[in-house]
Structure formats: structure tokens, C-alpha cells
Design an enzyme around this catalytic site. Structure first.
Site, PDB file in Angstrom:
ATOM      1  N   PRO A 136      -7.931   4.044   7.854  1.00 21.41           N
ATOM      2  CA  PRO A 136      -6.739   4.849   7.488  1.00 21.41           C
ATOM      3  C   PRO A 136      -6.846   5.876   7.384  1.00 21.41           C
ATOM      4  CG  PRO A 136      -7.798   3.416   6.154  1.00 21.41           C
ATOM      5  CD  PRO A 136      -8.690   2.965   6.627  1.00 21.41           C
ATOM      6  N   CYS A 137      -7.175   7.034   8.130  1.00 25.17           N
ATOM      7  CA  CYS A 137      -7.220   8.041   7.342  1.00 25.17           C
ATOM      8  C   CYS A 137      -5.806   8.939   7.153  1.00 25.17           C
ATOM      9  CB  CYS A 137      -7.262   9.666   8.820  1.00 25.17           C
ATOM     10  SG  CYS A 137      -6.680   9.196  10.295  1.00 25.17           S
ATOM     11  N   HIS A 138      -4.661   7.978   7.604  1.00 20.99           N
ATOM     12  CA  HIS A 138      -2.987   8.244   7.061  1.00 20.99           C
ATOM     13  C   HIS A 138      -3.024   8.285   6.206  1.00 20.99           C
ATOM     14  CE1 HIS A 138      -2.980   3.794   7.718  1.00 20.99           C
ATOM     15  NE2 HIS A 138      -2.272   4.286   7.067  1.00 20.99           N
TER      16      HIS A 138
END
Length: 283
Positions: A245-247
Site C-alpha cells: 500500500p504505497c498509497h
């Protein structure tokens, strides 16, 4: 290849337009006003929201606000602890999804995909059309084409492993992808990256859904507090968006920063997760 968006991708298109309208309006819009601007009846628009995220348009607007991410930081919702020594495999749980992963060795990574077969396929997702890639060990790539287009998205992903053999095989990937977006069952990741990238991606996996962290906190958690720029680069090069989850990585100020597949996708993901997390806590 059939890249025609179906129901979930259609929902993302509606949400994408709603985000634009909310930003342009500068204040919360009523269900009737939003529906009118979208050219839909209030009842139909309400059904779309419920089908996509399970909360009302009014509540969803709160999550779409740029200030929501900032409030998560100020409310001490960042949850990264000290990183453990990085290994080449591991497991974790995201809600009802059991996630197992295995990292490619540095020697294998240096070969840039030589002698590696990667299957790929296009799939519907809550965030528009998604390109999934995988090996026999699990998903190694997940990208979103709603903002960048299918050709650019495919070229971007293939360039990461230029010596690999790519084979269209959505049936092989479908069970893993379905579990990833439903957040139920079990799926597997095959992390293909440099050692520092693997460390950063592991740190991202420790940020719970509905929460966020900062690039500086991620750098601290992997024992490299002065490597914020390198951490930011590794976050941006994450090949398995959504599952890794780089967001959930923000700037220290609470600003969203960038997102490789388009900032509207990042905002939609954060709002989607925040609403789902609240829905689970109220259950």
C-alpha cells in the site's frame, strides 16, 4: 484482450468525477446536488455509492477531503514500529485477507527478469481497469490504467523486468486478484526489487488499512532515517500497488504527495479504505 470496463470500473469512473465536483465546489454538496451534476437520479447515485464503498455520499465526501489525510497524521494514526530484520519471506493479514510473500534474491533481481516467465491480465477493480502480473510464486505487479491509459501502463510494467517473458494468462491470476480486491481468502506476493526497495515495501505492508504514515517514518522504521529521498523513490517504484500500500505514504505535512498511477486513484484508495475501516469498526 477485453479491456472494456465493467461494473466496478464504472463505479470508479463515477467516483473520479465526484472527486472533481467536490474539489470544484469547495464545500459539501447534498446528495441531490451531486446527483444532478452527475446526470443521475439521487436514488441511483446513492445505490452506486453503497455498492462501491458502503457509506453515504455525505460521509464519503469527508474522506475525499484533502484535510482527512492530514487529520490522520495529527491524530496519531501512524502505526509503523521498529522494523524487524528483513528476510526473504513472510506473512501478514489485511482484514480477512491472508497475505504471504516471498522476495527475489539480489542475484535474481540483478538478472532483470532473465529466464523468468510473467503472466499478465487485465481485471476490473474498484479503482478502474487494473493490470496484474504474476509468477508461479505470486503477484509481482499491480497497476491501474484509469489515469495513464492501457498502453502506457503495460509498457511501464514490462520495462521493470525487460528480460522476462510475458504471457497473457488472466485465468492463472484470477484467484489471486479476486482475493486481493475482495480482501478475503488468501493471496501471494512475489516481490521483485533491490534490497532497499524490499525493506521499504515490507514497511508499507505494516501500515494498516485506514491508516497512513510518512516517508520520514518509513525511513526511520527501516533503520535509515537519513534516506528519506531513497525511501520516496522506492515507494514510487512499488510494482504491486494496492496490495503493497504505497498509497498510505504521505508527506510530513499531511499532503498526499504523488502517486505513480495518478493522484485521483490514490485519493480514491484512501477514502475507500477509511470508509471500509469505519464500516468494520461499527459492525
Amino acid at each position: 484482450m477485453n479491456t472494456q470496463a465493467n461494473e466496478k470500473s464504472y463505479h470508479y469512473g463515477v467516483m473520479r468525477r465526484a472527486i472533481e465536483l467536490i474539489d470544484e465546489g469547495g464545500e459539501d454538496l447534498s446528495l441531490e446536488d451531486l446527483a444532478k451534476k452527475m446526470g443521475m437520479s439521487p436514488a441511483h447515485f446513492q445505490r452506486l455509492f453503497s455498492a462501491w464503498v458502503g457509506v453515504s455520499p455525505k460521509r464519503y465526501q469527508q474522506y475525499l477531503r484533502l484535510g482527512h489525510a492530514k487529520s490522520l497524521l495529527h491524530g496519531n494514526f501512524t502505526t509503523l514500529g521498529t522494523a524487524h530484520a528483513v528476510g526473504l519471506s513472510g506473512t501478514g493479514r489485511l482484514h480477512d485477507l491472508f497475505l504471504r510473500w516471498e522476495a527475489m534474491s539480489p542475484g535474481e533481481y540483478a538478472r532483470k527478469g532473465a529466464e523468468m516467465q510473467i503472466s499478465w491480465g487485465w481485471f476490473d477493480s474498484p479503482f478502474g481497469l487494473a493490470l496484474a502480473m504474476g509468477t508461479a510464486k505470486g503477484i509481482c505487479g499491480m497497476a491501474f490504467a484509469a489515469e495513464t491509459g492501457t498502453e502506457a501502463t503495460m509498457a511501464d510494467m514490462q520495462s521493470r523486468w525487460p528480460k522476462a517473458t510475458f504471457i497473457e494468462d488472466p485465468m492463472m491470476l484470477r484467484p489471486l486478484v479476486t482475493a486481493a480486491f475482495d480482501q478475503r481468502g488468501e493471496t501471494a506476493l512475489h516481490m521483485i526489487g533491490a534490497p532497499l526497495q524490499i525493506k521499504v515495501w515490507e514497511a508499507l505492508l505494516r501500515i494498516p488499512s485506514g491508516h497512513v504514515s510518512t516517508y520520514s517514518e518509513i525511513a526511520q522504521s527501516i533503520g535509515a532515517p537519513r534516506a528519506q529521498r531513497a525511501v520516496g523513490t522506492a515507494v514510487g517504484r512499488n510494482p504491486v500497488s494496492w496490495l503493497i500500500p504505497c498509497h498510505r505514504a504521505l508527506r510530513k505535512s499531511g499532503a498526499l504527495g504523488g502517486y505513480h498511477w495518478g493522484l485521483p486513484v490514490k485519493r480514491a484508495m484512501l477514502a475507500f479504505e477509511a470508509a471500509r475501516s469505519e464500516e468494520r469498526s461499527d459492525a
